[in-house]
Scaffold this active site. Structure first.
Site, PDB file in Angstrom:
ATOM      1  CG  ASP A  36      -1.982  -1.136   1.243  1.00  0.00           C
ATOM      2  OD1 ASP A  36      -2.695  -0.765   0.226  1.00  0.00           O
ATOM      3  OD2 ASP A  36      -1.886  -2.169   1.895  1.00  0.00           O
ATOM      4  CG  ASP A 176      -7.382  -3.394   0.017  1.00  0.00           C
ATOM      5  OD1 ASP A 176      -6.852  -4.008   0.934  1.00  0.00           O
ATOM      6  OD2 ASP A 176      -6.424  -2.691  -0.595  1.00  0.00           O
TER       7      ASP A 176
HETATM    8  C1  DX5 Z   1      -6.470   0.012   3.220  1.00  0.00           C
HETATM    9  C2  DX5 Z   1      -5.207  -0.685   2.367  1.00  0.00           C
HETATM   10  C3  DX5 Z   1      -5.502  -2.094   2.745  1.00  0.00           C
HETATM   11  C4  DX5 Z   1      -5.218  -2.518   4.284  1.00  0.00           C
HETATM   12  C5  DX5 Z   1      -5.592  -3.858   4.385  1.00  0.00           C
HETATM   13  O1  DX5 Z   1      -6.178   1.531   2.950  1.00  0.00           O
HETATM   14  O2  DX5 Z   1      -5.546  -0.574   1.039  1.00  0.00           O
HETATM   15  O3  DX5 Z   1      -4.697  -3.100   1.925  1.00  0.00           O
HETATM   16  O4  DX5 Z   1      -4.051  -2.513   4.401  1.00  0.00           O
HETATM   17  O5  DX5 Z   1      -5.561  -4.214   5.686  1.00  0.00           O
HETATM   18  P1  DX5 Z   1      -6.760  -4.964   6.670  1.00  0.00           P
HETATM   19  O6  DX5 Z   1      -6.727  -6.417   6.074  1.00  0.00           O
HETATM   20  O7  DX5 Z   1      -6.049  -4.660   8.228  1.00  0.00           O
HETATM   21  O8  DX5 Z   1      -8.073  -3.960   6.405  1.00  0.00           O
HETATM   22 ZN    ZN Z   2      -4.589  -2.004  -0.167  1.00  0.00          ZN
END
Ligand code: DX5
Ligand code: ZN
Length: 216
Positions: A36, A176
């Site tokens: 990310d 996601d």
């Molecule tokens: C949120 C990100 C995600 C996040 C996923 O903005 O794009 O990829 O890190 O993490 P979890 O599974 O903890 O929501």
């Molecule tokens: Zn993400």
């Protein structure tokens, strides 16, 4: 059976021990590492300087799935392509150059992903289906890990799947945010192809059993 792919988000992992964290992911049965990238403008947080991106690429034996939550993706696209990107996803929102971004991702030999926020309608982005390999539906507001999964995503997947089929494209659906083993089966059953999961996997002592629990 259709492949149920898992992309592990490293947003919440321990960056003081990144080599070891990535080694654990390498030894697991996941399909991608999800990186990310945040610029502090498109979303308030900042994530992953160049050094960290280089390190992730250096240590990873998994395919890398970059999710760009940035206002101006152009420079980031080049950087990610140089760092072995399999997928690069750019957001539709606040981006007047999204078409050019998608074209440039493809021209660099990567799979082009279009990411959309929970409030963005699928009908609004279908004009771009022609240029993408992946449609990334956010199931939380973008910007941080550990948020609660939004149930409105289920309906959105059904509509998305239907529209992709009607328009006769081969586009993978990636989901996601907030994904754990309580929602993952339904997400795959509805036709999602790739699930991103961060905090659920990282906080589990046994990383691979958490990954396995997300699949059927
Ligand atoms: C949120 C990100 C995600 C996040 C996923 O903005 O794009 O990829 O890190 O993490 P979890 O599974 O903890 O929501
Ligand atoms: Zn993400």
């Amino acid at each position: 059976m259709k492949k149920q792919e898992i992309s592990v988000s490293i947003l919440d992992c321990n960056f003081n021990d990144i080599e070891n964290e990535i080694a654990k992911i390498n030894n697991s049965s996941c399909d991608y590492i999800h990186v990310d990238v945040m610029d502090g403008k498109f979303v308030p947080n900042i994530a992953f300087d160049d050094k960290t991106i280089n390190k992730v690429n250096l240590y990873s034996t998994k395919k890398i799935d970059y999710h760009l939550m940035v206002k101006n993706p152009k420079d980031y696209i080049t950087k990610c392509a140089k760092n072995n990107a399999e997928i690069i996803s750019v957001h539709y929102e606040e981006n007047d150059n999204v078409y050019n971004d998608l074209i440039s991702i493809k021209s660099l030999g990567c799979k082009a992903g279009l990411a959309i926020n929970p409030s963005t309608k699928i009908s609004e982005v279908s004009k771009l289906f022609k240029y993408i390999d992946i449609l990334l539906l956010m199931s939380v507001q973008p910007g941080k890990g550990g948020q609660k999964f939004l149930n409105s995503t289920f309906k959105k997947i059904i509509n998305t799947k239907k529209l992709i089929q009607e328009m006769n494209y081969k586009i993978k659906i990636e989901i996601d945010g907030g994904i754990d083993n309580k929602v993952s089966k339904k997400l795959f059953d509805l036709g999602s192809n790739i699930l991103v999961s961060g905090s659920y996997i990282i906080k589990n002592k046994n990383l691979d059993s958490a990954i396995i629990s997300l699949r059927d």
